[in-house]
Enzyme design. Sequence first.
Site, PDB file in Angstrom:
ATOM      1  CG  ASP A   1     -10.152   5.019   5.376  1.00 35.67           C
ATOM      2  OD1 ASP A   1     -10.383   4.892   6.584  1.00 35.67           O
ATOM      3  OD2 ASP A   1      -9.003   5.165   4.919  1.00 35.67           O
ATOM      4  CG  ASP A   2     -10.269   9.044   1.118  1.00 34.01           C
ATOM      5  OD1 ASP A   2      -9.181   8.516   1.360  1.00 34.01           O
ATOM      6  OD2 ASP A   2     -10.949   8.771   0.110  1.00 34.01           O
TER       7      ASP A   2
ATOM      8  CG  ASN B   1       0.299  11.762   4.372  1.00 30.35           C
ATOM      9  OD1 ASN B   1       1.143  11.550   5.220  1.00 30.35           O
ATOM     10  ND2 ASN B   1      -0.966  11.452   4.524  1.00 30.35           N
TER      11      ASN B   1
ATOM     12  CE  LYS C   1      -8.313   2.436   2.849  1.00 30.60           C
ATOM     13  NZ  LYS C   1      -8.206   3.870   2.887  1.00 30.60           N
TER      14      LYS C   1
ATOM     15  CD  GLU D   1      -9.466   4.714  -0.039  1.00 33.21           C
ATOM     16  OE1 GLU D   1     -10.258   4.505   0.900  1.00 33.21           O
ATOM     17  OE2 GLU D   1      -8.345   5.217   0.114  1.00 33.21           O
ATOM     18  CG  ASP D   2      -7.765   7.655  -2.796  1.00 33.79           C
ATOM     19  OD1 ASP D   2      -7.958   8.200  -1.697  1.00 33.79           O
ATOM     20  OD2 ASP D   2      -6.674   7.151  -3.102  1.00 33.79           O
TER      21      ASP D   2
ATOM     22  CE1 TYR E   1      -4.017   1.616  -0.388  1.00 31.65           C
ATOM     23  CE2 TYR E   1      -3.561   2.674   1.700  1.00 31.65           C
ATOM     24  CZ  TYR E   1      -4.305   2.566   0.541  1.00 31.65           C
ATOM     25  OH  TYR E   1      -5.353   3.427   0.326  1.00 31.65           O
TER      26      TYR E   1
ATOM     27  NE  ARG F   1      -7.610  12.331  -2.825  1.00 29.34           N
ATOM     28  CZ  ARG F   1      -7.741  11.923  -1.573  1.00 29.34           C
ATOM     29  NH1 ARG F   1      -8.341  12.669  -0.693  1.00 29.34           N
ATOM     30  NH2 ARG F   1      -7.277  10.740  -1.174  1.00 29.34           N
TER      31      ARG F   1
HETATM   32  P1  NAD Z   1      -7.694  19.452   0.756  1.00 30.83           P
HETATM   33  O1  NAD Z   1      -7.093  19.896  -0.511  1.00 30.83           O
HETATM   34  O2  NAD Z   1      -9.154  19.098   0.794  1.00 30.83           O
HETATM   35  O3  NAD Z   1      -7.490  20.624   1.863  1.00 30.83           O
HETATM   36  C1  NAD Z   1      -6.324  21.379   1.996  1.00 30.83           C
HETATM   37  C2  NAD Z   1      -6.642  22.616   2.842  1.00 30.83           C
HETATM   38  O4  NAD Z   1      -5.430  23.302   3.104  1.00 30.83           O
HETATM   39  C3  NAD Z   1      -7.568  23.611   2.158  1.00 30.83           C
HETATM   40  O5  NAD Z   1      -8.516  24.077   3.084  1.00 30.83           O
HETATM   41  C4  NAD Z   1      -6.645  24.755   1.768  1.00 30.83           C
HETATM   42  O6  NAD Z   1      -7.290  26.021   1.763  1.00 30.83           O
HETATM   43  C5  NAD Z   1      -5.644  24.689   2.897  1.00 30.83           C
HETATM   44  N1  NAD Z   1      -4.405  25.370   2.548  1.00 30.83           N
HETATM   45  C6  NAD Z   1      -3.699  25.291   1.397  1.00 30.83           C
HETATM   46  N2  NAD Z   1      -2.652  26.120   1.432  1.00 30.83           N
HETATM   47  C7  NAD Z   1      -2.714  26.742   2.619  1.00 30.83           C
HETATM   48  C8  NAD Z   1      -1.917  27.737   3.241  1.00 30.83           C
HETATM   49  N3  NAD Z   1      -0.845  28.238   2.629  1.00 30.83           N
HETATM   50  N4  NAD Z   1      -2.259  28.151   4.476  1.00 30.83           N
HETATM   51  C9  NAD Z   1      -3.335  27.644   5.091  1.00 30.83           C
HETATM   52  N5  NAD Z   1      -4.119  26.702   4.561  1.00 30.83           N
HETATM   53  C10 NAD Z   1      -3.813  26.261   3.341  1.00 30.83           C
HETATM   54  O7  NAD Z   1      -6.822  18.255   1.285  1.00 30.83           O
HETATM   55  P2  NAD Z   1      -7.215  17.144   2.371  1.00 30.83           P
HETATM   56  O8  NAD Z   1      -7.830  15.971   1.711  1.00 30.83           O
HETATM   57  O9  NAD Z   1      -7.963  17.818   3.475  1.00 30.83           O
HETATM   58  O10 NAD Z   1      -5.778  16.668   2.868  1.00 30.83           O
HETATM   59  C11 NAD Z   1      -4.887  17.568   3.484  1.00 30.83           C
HETATM   60  C12 NAD Z   1      -3.631  16.838   3.895  1.00 30.83           C
HETATM   61  O11 NAD Z   1      -3.941  15.926   4.932  1.00 30.83           O
HETATM   62  C13 NAD Z   1      -2.983  16.022   2.782  1.00 30.83           C
HETATM   63  O12 NAD Z   1      -1.583  16.213   2.789  1.00 30.83           O
HETATM   64  C14 NAD Z   1      -3.285  14.612   3.161  1.00 30.83           C
HETATM   65  O13 NAD Z   1      -2.259  13.723   2.732  1.00 30.83           O
HETATM   66  C15 NAD Z   1      -3.331  14.691   4.650  1.00 30.83           C
HETATM   67  N6  NAD Z   1      -4.116  13.588   5.221  1.00 30.83           N
HETATM   68  C16 NAD Z   1      -3.535  12.833   6.206  1.00 30.83           C
HETATM   69  C17 NAD Z   1      -4.228  11.765   6.722  1.00 30.83           C
HETATM   70  C18 NAD Z   1      -3.613  10.947   7.822  1.00 30.83           C
HETATM   71  O14 NAD Z   1      -2.589  11.305   8.326  1.00 30.83           O
HETATM   72  N7  NAD Z   1      -4.208   9.835   8.218  1.00 30.83           N
HETATM   73  C19 NAD Z   1      -5.486  11.446   6.238  1.00 30.83           C
HETATM   74  C20 NAD Z   1      -6.065  12.255   5.250  1.00 30.83           C
HETATM   75  C21 NAD Z   1      -5.358  13.324   4.750  1.00 30.83           C
END
Ligand code: NAD
Length: 545
Positions: free
Chosen positions: A262-263, A402, A168, A239-240, A97, A150
């Site tokens: 899950d996301d 990430n 997954k 998913e995604d 994965y 995505r």
């Molecule tokens: P998304 O694109 O839906 O949201 C990103 C957010 O960040 C938006 O609200 C955007 O306005 C904000 N942003 C962008 N640039 C910015 C800046 N300069 N200042 C302030 N805010 C800013 O993305 P998402 O699906 O919510 O995922 C966000 C991150 O979380 C990704 O890197 C993803 O890999 C990570 N994530 C981690 C886990 C985990 O650790 N289990 C799970 C899901 C997502």
Amino acid sequence: MQDRHKLPYGADLLHHPRWNKSTAFTEAEREAFGLIGLLPEGIDTEELQLQRVHLQLNQKTTDLEKYIFLSSLQDNDETLFYKALMSAPAQFMPLVYTPTVGEACPKFGMILRRPKGLYVSFKRRGRVRDVLKNWPVKDVRFIVVTDGERILGLGDLGANGMGIPIGKLALYTACAGVPPQLTLPVTLDVGTNNESLLRDPFYLGLRQQRVRGAAYDDFVDEFVAAVQDAYSDCCIQFEDFANAQAVALLARYRDRICCFNDDIQGTAAVALAGILAALRIVQGKLHDQTFLFLGAGSAGIGIANLLSQSMAREGLPIEDARRRCWLVNSKGLVHSQRDDLTDSQRPFAHDHTPVKSFLAAVEALRPSAIIGVSTVPKAFGKDVIETMARINHRPIIFALSNPTSCSECTAAEAYQWSQGRAIFASGSPFAPLQFEGKTFVPGQGNNVYVFPAMGMAIYATQARRVTDEMFIEAARSVADQVTQENLDVGLIYPPQSSILATSLRVAENVARMIFDRGLAGVDRPADIAAFIQAKAYRPEYRPLL
Ligand code: NAD
């Protein structure tokens, strides 16, 4: 004991991944099933077979080659594949994965050996039921489905996204014992807007722009209805999908069928689990904390929603609970006067004067925890972490973006700038480190702590619905399994090496809630722990005679 007349015979048996034992067929089985001469005379123990897998794997020089090798092993001998995964989950998870699947998906058409899963293409709309009938297994309990728009942080990969449901589902089995024969990876192929894939001769999906609007919705509806018809006890995990579709699909189906995303929900639960474990160090109550998010996208909103619901379960009115969650996005603090917010952000738009920088928001709101879900590398600078450490004795710092290169700060930065007082977790793994003579083990907020266990609980109980309350229960159960020894080194998630035991315990607690709420499709057993254990898949060859 199997009815031997229903089993494949001879070369068909050797080529059947579910029944194949390869070099471990016994002498009697070789005689009875026409295998004499089709195998070398040597008979391996299962342990020796496993050693051979490790040896062969070690000869592969890149992770992508290891991914391809393991994928072929899954095609040849499913039991041995899972025996390998379950023998060293922390080693194998990154190969089957993330992160390796992120390398495999863009090249999926090129590295293809033998297709796995079911491709439900828009070209076959109106005939989706017939497509499902082509799947050879008639009892499917768990589907992971994507439309490939995505994929991880990679964007639109069209039909190449199939690597995600396959990988997954392998984790559902390896990490929580969901029987692999009851699972089905699905790609809804509705085209792709990825021009380089459309030009790639190896791309195997529909060569057209993505279907949108009512035609897309009708197609997903047809798929969901066909699944209900074909497999009445099946849970669908979305998913995604792109954020807009993900939110809309969950809203459309969550009260009608057994499904989850899950996301959105798994991410929220794993973050909540980390917060609950961190509060064991802080010795604080959830409803007394203030949370400040950097990022107000699907992950941020999902976590804020589940945190609020969890506080509400502790007795805080939901409006007050939401007021303990603040969000900052690329336009600054989310507040009630802004007119550029989405419906899902509105509940967290509280009264406040505009605040432009994240540091200023930390100064103004004095949060006990900051949660980075922004994809902005280094957004938690020295000034932010020093301020958090000034406000809090034990500041909670989650840098969840990430991959590692997008992390809001590194583990070393969080510990150094807080003089070793930060309680840190990240989305991508960081290695253990030493600071001023003390060992710190950063936790990884990996969704794998939640989704396989949720799948196991749903499968075992034949749950009719998946509720947010079940995710809160999963989070609580993960946090409860973090030991004092883990907490002493700053680790707020259970070790991944014991993921199966952790997941089975989580599944047991979620199953108990499913029975308590009357959502189960089976009778409540006297001993739920034993019931879950008995349902769990074990990677052992079954005697054929
Ligand atoms: P998304 O694109 O839906 O949201 C990103 C957010 O960040 C938006 O609200 C955007 O306005 C904000 N942003 C962008 N640039 C910015 C800046 N300069 N200042 C302030 N805010 C800013 O993305 P998402 O699906 O919510 O995922 C966000 C991150 O979380 C990704 O890197 C993803 O890999 C990570 N994530 C981690 C886990 C985990 O650790 N289990 C799970 C899901 C997502």
